[in-house]
Scaffold this active site. Structure first.
Site, PDB file in Angstrom:
ATOM      1  CG  PHE A 238      28.861 -10.231   9.320  1.00 34.12           C
ATOM      2  CD1 PHE A 238      29.387 -11.307  10.017  1.00 34.12           C
ATOM      3  CD2 PHE A 238      27.534  -9.917   9.495  1.00 34.12           C
ATOM      4  CE1 PHE A 238      28.588 -12.052  10.873  1.00 34.12           C
ATOM      5  CE2 PHE A 238      26.726 -10.663  10.347  1.00 34.12           C
ATOM      6  CZ  PHE A 238      27.250 -11.728  11.029  1.00 34.12           C
ATOM      7  CG  ASN A 629      36.069 -21.230  24.015  1.00 31.30           C
ATOM      8  OD1 ASN A 629      35.435 -22.233  23.676  1.00 31.30           O
ATOM      9  ND2 ASN A 629      35.720 -20.497  25.060  1.00 31.30           N
ATOM     10  CE  LYS A 631      30.353 -25.115  24.957  1.00 36.26           C
ATOM     11  NZ  LYS A 631      29.625 -25.038  26.249  1.00 36.26           N
ATOM     12  CB  THR A 632      33.790 -19.238  21.225  1.00 32.52           C
ATOM     13  OG1 THR A 632      35.186 -19.323  21.485  1.00 32.52           O
ATOM     14  CG2 THR A 632      33.036 -19.041  22.529  1.00 32.52           C
ATOM     15  CD  GLN A 636      34.936 -16.396  15.547  1.00 36.93           C
ATOM     16  OE1 GLN A 636      35.746 -16.808  16.380  1.00 36.93           O
ATOM     17  NE2 GLN A 636      35.119 -15.310  14.866  1.00 36.93           N
ATOM     18  CE  LYS A 699      48.691 -20.567  10.953  1.00 33.37           C
ATOM     19  NZ  LYS A 699      48.826 -21.576   9.878  1.00 33.37           N
ATOM     20  N   GLY A 700      43.636 -16.279  13.101  1.00 33.36           N
ATOM     21  CA  GLY A 700      42.258 -15.788  13.119  1.00 33.36           C
ATOM     22  C   GLY A 700      41.311 -16.795  12.488  1.00 33.36           C
ATOM     23  CD  GLU A 703      37.486 -11.686   7.896  1.00 28.78           C
ATOM     24  OE1 GLU A 703      37.044 -11.051   6.951  1.00 28.78           O
ATOM     25  OE2 GLU A 703      38.475 -11.324   8.570  1.00 28.78           O
TER      26      GLU A 703
HETATM   27 MO1  MOS Z   1      35.992  -8.417   8.373  1.00 25.86          MO
HETATM   28  S1  MOS Z   1      35.212  -8.179   6.493  1.00 25.86           S
HETATM   29  O1  MOS Z   1      37.607  -8.185   7.972  1.00 25.86           O
HETATM   30  O2  MOS Z   1      35.254  -7.207   9.287  1.00 25.86           O
END
Ligand code: MOS
Length: 736
Positions: A238, A629, A631-632, A636, A699-700, A703
């Protein structure tokens, strides 16, 4: 069905559930000694005396490292601070100075953990205390701008703010407060340091293998190749494991001093100070709009604290710069020094905290104007990033609003606060916009096939528990036309091809293109060998005509002309064949603003007599490019929402104003959500094709899930109760 995107199980699931996955503190090392870190009990001053007599008498004690005997580090400056290459200032026992409570000041090494702990407790340390700055309100009176806010300027200005504020028919000017929050991954920070001659091996729980290698080497003043960092599994990060903190270097120093490999594990309380936190933020929002809801001005002024020894700013205002179409805007970021540990990146740094202010203030403005909160967002929708003045590489936020509102039933909302009830509870519905930038760095990978036909793909990246092993396996399997069972992905080793930090939701975007390229390079290598070999059915074919699937290379249009990849390896002498590739982000970020977007809708039930808030229902809809994916990815995003609910309702580190010690530095009193706190969470991912972000179009997603949630909860609480809570977490004392 393509392998990428498929909801396959984690490839590391068996290792995790059977306990064979080794975390940093679990690696067997011969002759291992145990280290315990000792931390300060005052917030400011200097150590005047350390009496180690009693501690040395504890049976099994091997070495006690303090500022009086610790290895002198080469980068010592005149202030006595060590400046590793990445610019961190750590506490490495180079002087007697104390800058915050819980700062590392000694390390005790013993034959057993118990002996080390007992000796640590028997160290007698005397201080000369000096007044400490522990009051954010007082600290805020003297601020300074940070040099940068991530890659951006601390302050921005567009149009004429004052004119914009004055020309609006409705105006708000309110301040929001977010508290100190600590990351609290379940696996604490842990380092095993083992010297073999002049070579250092570190098993370290980290989000950045190469960062550990470089920072530790740089700080000790030894060549990078003399340090190997290993971390096959991470039990959550995190952000707090994104950079090297003091204990990592201290473990290496203690191992050298003790002449033994040492294991140093932080206890839970030591994770409240020496390894970063999300700092307190004070965010003033000024918004003005015309009667139809069109914004005429926004201003977002952030003040956050930093430590006495380093600058780190929570980038709250970045989202405000890009989210809505607004002609006049200002954003500022300021730092106030306090005697607390240096803050750091914590899941969606900036967007998580900044969206609480921006999206709460949009709700307040909507109430002021009598406009539906979702309608207000649509009224100010922008197809371009107004801050960077660039088009978005893709943006599906409209669809997210639509899908999310539809799934939630938003149209049935009675806009009147206190108008909805369920039994004796007040019911509130709130929403917020979510976003997180799509970042990408350079990555590299190798792909190897052996005579058994197993493909091993390697990169020095990390899996924080998020699914890196699984997703990279999928990418390589798809590129090579192999079932996932025939591909193994290896990570967590600094000797592998370079990968960036797993921070900023960048791992898939940065590493997957390299994995894909390495797989492609391996295919080309095999094709090259086959077409040049008279014994191959593909002899003489053009490389462009050769396709790959099911473990075979074959001629396009005539699948019978071909052979298995294994045959090629075997005929080639049987030795494994390896290919490597790098993938560079190029200049896409100069041409496009790249963000994932989403919308989150929350229902709260508030018991007015008790002030308690429950969240029975959350719907989040996201546009994240290609979901790697199902599922994952779903997990997330859902995990992000849970993190957001923690931020909204529970999480707050409370410091004793006299001594600057976290009074709830443990998981009993620092509250995070548990299953009983979580109701239904529905996650929707809209179809989105983004040709610009990276070759996978992904895209990520690490977060974005947390962003918007705290505001949506606060907005729902207002809708339920008529009370606007501008300070997180929304605990019952604020509602009674
Ligand atoms: Mo995340 S806070 O960019 O590890």
């Amino acid at each position: 069905m393509s392998i990428i995107g498929a909801p396959i199980n984690r490839v590391d699931a068996w290792a995790k559930v059977s306990g064979s996955a080794r975390y940093s503190a679990e690696h067997p090392v011969d002759n291992l000694a145990h280290a315990v870190m000792v931390t300060s009990t005052v917030p400011n001053g200097r150590i005047t005396r350390i009496d180690a007599g009693e501690a040395e008498g504890v049976p099994g004690v091997l070495y006690i490292m303090t500022h009086e005997n610790a290895l002198r580090l080469p980068q010592e400056t005149k202030e006595g601070k060590v400046s590793p290459p990445i610019g961190r200032v750590l506490s490495l026992l180079q002087d007697d100075q104390v800058h915050y409570n819980n700062q590392p000041i000694a390390v005790v090494v013993a034959e057993t953990f118990e002996a080390a702990r007992e000796a640590a407790a028997r160290l007698r340390i005397e201080y000369e205390r000096t007044p400490a700055q522990l009051d954010f309100e007082a600290a805020k009176q003297h601020t300074h701008p940070p040099e940068k806010v991530l890659t951006q300027k601390p302050d921005t200005q567009r149009g004429d703010l004052q004119a914009g504020l004055l020309s609006g028919s409705a105006r708000i000017d309110v301040s929001y407060r977010t508290p100190v929050e600590n990351h609290n991954p379940i696996e604490p920070h842990a380092t095993i340091a083992a010297w073999d001659g002049d070579h250092l091996t570190l098993y370290d729980s980290t989000q950045y293998m190469k960062g550990v290698q470089r920072t530790v080497a740089g700080t000790l003043g030894i060549p990078e190749e003399k340090v190997t960092a290993l971390c096959p599994y991470v039990g959550g990060g995190f952000g707090c494991k994104g950079s090297v903190w003091s204990h990592v270097v201290l473990a290496a120093m203690a191992a050298k001093g003790a002449g033994r490999p040492v294991k140093l594990v932080l206890d839970r309380n030591q994770m409240f100070g020496p390894v970063g936190a999300r700092p307190v933020t004070d965010q003033r929002m000024r918004l003005a709009a015309m009667l139809d809801g069109r914004l005429t001005a926004t201003a977002h002024d952030t003040v956050a604290y930093t430590s006495m020894i380093e600058d780190w700013i929570e980038p709250c205002g970045l989202m405000t710069r890009m989210m809505y179409e607004v002609p006049n805007e200002e954003t500022t970021h300021r730092l106030a020094r306090m005697n607390l540990g240096t803050p750091t990146f914590m899941r969606a740094p900036g967007e998580a905290s900044g969206s609480f202010a921006l999206e709460s203030s949009m709700d307040e403005l909507a109430c002021e104007l009598g406009i539906d909160p979702l309608q207000l967002r649509l009224q100010n929708y922008t197809e371009r990033d107004p801050g960077k003045d660039l088009p978005f590489s893709s943006k599906s936020l409209r669809q997210c609003y639509e899908v999310g509102a539809e799934r939630f039933g938003w149209s049935r909302r009675n806009p009147q606060p206190r108008s909805m009830r369920a039994g004796n509870k007040l019911v509130g519905w709130g929403m917020a916009t979510c976003t997180y930038p799509t970042n990408r760095s350079k990555g590299a990978a190798s792909a190897t096939i052996d005579a058994d036909g197993m493909v091993v793909v390697r990169s020095s990246t990390q899996d924080l528990g998020t699914g890196t092993y699984t997703v990279m396996t999928q990418v390589a399997a798809e590129a090579l036309g192999l079932p996932v069972e025939r591909v193994r992905f290896e990570l967590g080793d600094s000797r592998l091809p370079e990968a960036p930090v797993s921070g900023g939701s960048t791992t898939v975007a940065s590493v997957a293109p390299a994995v894909k390229a390495a797989a492609h390079a391996l295919k080309l290598k095999l094709v090259g060998i086959a077409v040049a070999d008279e014994r191959s059915p593909l002899h003489g074919a053009l490389a462009d005509e050769v396709e790959i699937d099911g473990g075979r290379l074959f001629l396009r249009g005539d699948a019978s002309k071909g052979e298995s990849m294994t045959d090629i390896v075997v005929r080639h002498g049987g030795a494994a064949i390896e290919a490597r590739a790098e993938a560079d982000p190029g200049d896409a970020s100069k041409k496009y603003s790249m963000h994932a977007f989403g919308a989150v809708f929350v229902e709260v039930h508030v018991d007015e007599a008790l002030g308690t808030v429950r969240v029975p229902r959350v719907v989040g809809a996201y546009g994240v490019g290609k979901l790697m994916n199902a599922k994952t990815g779903h997990s997330q995003l859902m995990g992000g929402i849970v993190f957001g609910l923690g931020m909204a309702l529970f999480e707050e580190t409370v410091f004793d104003l006299r001594d600057g010690r976290a009074v709830n530095g443990n998981l009993a009193e620092y509250h995070v959500p548990v299953n009983a706190d979580i109701g239904s969470i529905e996650v929707e991912v809209v179809e989105e094709d983004d040709p610009h972000v990276n070759p996978l179009g992904a895209k990520g997603i690490g977060e974005i899930g947390i962003t918007g949630v705290a505001a949506a909860v606060a907005n729902a609480v207002y809708h339920a109760t008529g009370k606007r809570i501008r300070e997180l977490p929304i605990t019952l004392d604020k509602l009674l």
